[in-house]
Every structure is written in structure tokens, then in C-alpha cells.
Design a protein around this motif. Structure first.
Motif, PDB file in Angstrom:
ATOM      1  N   ASN A  40       0.774  -3.439  -8.641  1.00  0.00           N
ATOM      2  CA  ASN A  40       0.689  -4.546  -7.690  1.00  0.00           C
ATOM      3  C   ASN A  40       0.120  -5.815  -8.322  1.00  0.00           C
ATOM      4  OD1 ASN A  40       1.742  -3.008  -5.647  1.00  0.00           O
ATOM      5  ND2 ASN A  40      -0.193  -2.697  -4.562  1.00  0.00           N
ATOM      6  N   GLU A  64      -4.002  -7.176  -3.445  1.00  0.00           N
ATOM      7  CA  GLU A  64      -5.054  -6.317  -3.983  1.00  0.00           C
ATOM      8  C   GLU A  64      -6.451  -6.789  -3.604  1.00  0.00           C
ATOM      9  OE1 GLU A  64      -4.642  -3.216  -5.534  1.00  0.00           O
ATOM     10  OE2 GLU A  64      -2.754  -3.688  -4.517  1.00  0.00           O
ATOM     11  N   TRP A  90      -7.866  -3.217  -2.786  1.00  0.00           N
ATOM     12  CA  TRP A  90      -8.698  -2.647  -3.850  1.00  0.00           C
ATOM     13  C   TRP A  90     -10.135  -3.073  -3.627  1.00  0.00           C
ATOM     14  CZ3 TRP A  90      -7.605   1.071  -7.234  1.00  0.00           C
ATOM     15  CH2 TRP A  90      -8.461   1.272  -8.323  1.00  0.00           C
ATOM     16  N   HIS A 132      -5.648   4.022  -1.089  1.00  0.00           N
ATOM     17  CA  HIS A 132      -5.003   3.270  -2.161  1.00  0.00           C
ATOM     18  C   HIS A 132      -4.943   4.136  -3.416  1.00  0.00           C
ATOM     19  CE1 HIS A 132      -3.087  -0.189  -3.687  1.00  0.00           C
ATOM     20  NE2 HIS A 132      -4.129  -0.804  -4.238  1.00  0.00           N
ATOM     21  N   TYR A 157       0.806  -1.216   0.000  1.00  0.00           N
ATOM     22  CA  TYR A 157       0.000   0.000   0.000  1.00  0.00           C
ATOM     23  C   TYR A 157       0.845   1.274   0.000  1.00  0.00           C
ATOM     24  CZ  TYR A 157       1.377  -0.893   4.754  1.00  0.00           C
ATOM     25  OH  TYR A 157       2.131  -1.189   5.860  1.00  0.00           O
ATOM     26  N   HIS A 214      -2.263   0.106  -7.844  1.00  0.00           N
ATOM     27  CA  HIS A 214      -3.064  -1.106  -7.999  1.00  0.00           C
ATOM     28  C   HIS A 214      -2.647  -1.869  -9.255  1.00  0.00           C
ATOM     29  CE1 HIS A 214      -6.543  -3.732  -8.428  1.00  0.00           C
ATOM     30  NE2 HIS A 214      -6.882  -3.135  -9.557  1.00  0.00           N
TER      31      HIS A 214
END
Length: 316
Positions: A256, A264, A268, A248, A62, A253
């Protein structure tokens, strides 16, 4: 190279994302910090000091630092640490005494150090952290402060004399195993608190980031109880906390997903998050404002029930 942000083989190479951890293990970038301005903060600290590093050998999924860097985030160490220290010293001298106690500190101006890295890790490879601790030891009106997820016991010999605040970041262990990659285990961080208090540090904790998922309250209750059982009276008397809920980022994202998609699944969550454009123009996701306040209130109630002696300095 004009800037450590523009190294083609690292940040300009999309293929670096698959080698995220290997690059952290094998790459060290050296640079010169050009901007030495100190920025007002008002949350965790009064001022943000120029960073002596950027990036980290750890790999928290993160982390906000790589959001603008693209496909890699190894340590960049800035070699002009003495110049950074002089800038901090001049700034502190110009402030005079802290006019009145506030939520940041009762007596001193607080300078956040290592905004873009982890100084406990930096101290493994350079002397800049030792020099910063020595700097604040001799500043009568100021304290240094930095957050860490790594226990480096070499820092116990730095003799801070109460002028450096170290903030150990804590979260439930089973979640940390997924998102706090390459960091010190939670029991090790808790076990270090008493030793750092005895060594002359002011030791606070960051409950950060608070990630929402099914069962999060039970996990945090277990963490609070482990913390209570793991520290002594001296640490309890001076313990304070920051609470920071997860933010985030869309670009992070995407990166990752190329090296750690399992993280995630936790980070997410568009079903409970909302987009918010940052001051720098980035597309961030935060927990929905109408609900976040309720979740934060529940978190604070749980903390007060389990650790009534731990005051909250800052919650976001």
C-alpha cells in the motif's frame, strides 16, 4: 499457467504495485477452481463455499485477499461455476434441516459466497452470480450470503425469493473516501437497501471494518442516523448487522505504501495495534486485545442507542 497466484507479470513483478489501479481496470484473469471443499465457519455463515472468483476490480486498502498475492490483485474469474454450484448443492443436501435456530439464521444453513471477491462486481462480467442466486432459490434448507461494497442494480432482477442474503458493508463516508477505493459511495449503498428488500433479498449490513481514529464515534453516529433515515419499515424489520474491527497485515502495508500511502495513516497504527500471527503464518496487526473489547462495547452501545431495532449477529 499452473495457478493464477503465480502469473509473473502480475504477482511476481514488484513494479506492479505502482500500477495497482490500472491493473484492476485493464486485467481479467480466467481460471479453473480446483479445490471445491466447503469449510465450516460458524461466524458470518455456517459454511464457506468455494469462491467463483478471486480478487476484485475495486481497491479497498485493507482487503485481506491480496495479502498473499504480492503486487497485484485483479479479478480472477473461475469458469467452472456449474461445478461449484453442484458441490454446494450436494453439501446442502447432506446437511438435512438446520437442527435449531442460531445466531447465523433461524431456519437455514447459510453458505458464504464470494469469500475472495465481490459478487456484485463479478455480476458485471459473468453469469455465475445469477446462477448462484437461482441455485439457492431451489435449496429448501440453505441460503446464500455475500458481502458487497458495490451497488449493482442488475441483481434486482435475479428473483432470490428470500434465499440469498446480501450484506452491504458500511463505514463513515469521509473514511471510505480514503480506504474504500473505487466502491459505491455510502449514500448509494444505503439508498439501495429498500430496493433489494423489495426484490426479495434478505438485506443485512456489515459495519466493517471499524477503524479507530480521533472522532470515530461521532462519525459512526452520523452513519447510523443516515442509515435510519434512509430505510423503510420493511428493511428495519429484517435488518441485522455484523461488526468487524480492522485487521491489517505487514505485507499489505508495504504494498500500500507504494500506491496509496495516505490510507496507511489510518490503517497502520502500531501504537494501538499488536502483532498476531495468522493460521496461515502471516504477520497481522489487530487492535490491542485489552482495549479492543472496550472499544467494541462502546461501538455496540452507540449502535443500540441509534438503531435499537438492528440486532448484532456477529462481532469480532
Amino acid at each position: 499457467m499452473r495457478s493464477h497466484w503465480t502469473i509473473p507479470d502480475l504477482h511476481g513483478n514488484a513494479g506492479s504495485a505502482e500500477d495497482w489501479i490500472r491493473i484492476k481496470r485493464s486485467t481479467l484473469v480466467l481460471g479453473v477452481k480446483k479445490g471445491l471443499a466447503l469449510r465450516p465457519n460458524g461466524r458470518s455463515a455456517h459454511f464457506i463455499a468455494p469462491s467463483t472468483s478471486n480478487g476484485c476490480a475495486m481497491a479497498c486498502a485493507y482487503c485481506y485477499v491480496p495479502r498473499r498475492k504480492g503486487f497485484a490483485n485483479p479479478i480472477t474469474l473461475f469458469v467452472n461455476g456449474e461445478e461449484i454450484g453442484r458441490a454446494i448443492g450436494r453439501h446442502a443436501a447432506a446437511q438435512g434441516p438446520l437442527p435449531a435456530p442460531d445466531q447465523i439464521d433461524p431456519q437455514a444453513w447459510v453458505y458464504d459466497l464470494g469469500e475472495n471477491g465481490d459478487l456484485s462486481v463479478d455480476a458485471l462480467v459473468c453469469d455465475a452470480v445469477r446462477d448462484l442466486v437461482a441455485l439457492f432459490r431451489d435449496l429448501p434448507n440453505a441460503k446464500g450470503s455475500f458481502a458487497t461494497k458495490f451497488v449493482n442494480r442488475d441483481l434486482l432482477a435475479y428473483d432470490p425469493q428470500g434465499r440469498t442474503r446480501i450484506r452491504f458493508s458500511l463505514m463513515p463516508e469521509r473514511i471510505a473516501r480514503i480506504v474504500d477505493v473505487r466502491t459505491s459511495p455510502m449514500p448509494e449503498r444505503i439508498a439501495a437497501i429498500d430496493d433489494f428488500v423489495r426484490a426479495g433479498y434478505e438485506v443485512h449490513v456489515n459495519f466493517s471494518p471499524v477503524i479507530l481514529y480521533e472522532g470515530w464515534e461521532a462519525d459512526w453516529r452520523d452513519l447510523f442516523r443516515a442509515l435510519d433515515a434512509g430505510i423503510g419499515a420493511a428493511a428495519r424489520r429484517q435488518l441485522k448487522a455484523e461488526i468487524i474491527f480492522l485487521t491489517h497485515n505487514a505485507a499489505l502495508h508495504a504494498v500500500n505504501l507504494r500506491w496509496h500511502p495516505k490510507a496507511e495513516d489510518l490503517l497502520w497504527r502500531p501504537d494501538i495495534q499488536e502483532a498476531k500471527r495468522s493460521e496461515g503464518g502471516q504477520e497481522n496487526l489487530r487492535y490491542r486485545s485489552g482495549w479492543k473489547g472496550r472499544w467494541l462495547a462502546r461501538f455496540r452501545d452507540l449502535l443500540a442507542a441509534e438503531l435499537p431495532y438492528c440486532a448484532v449477529r456477529y462481532a469480532f
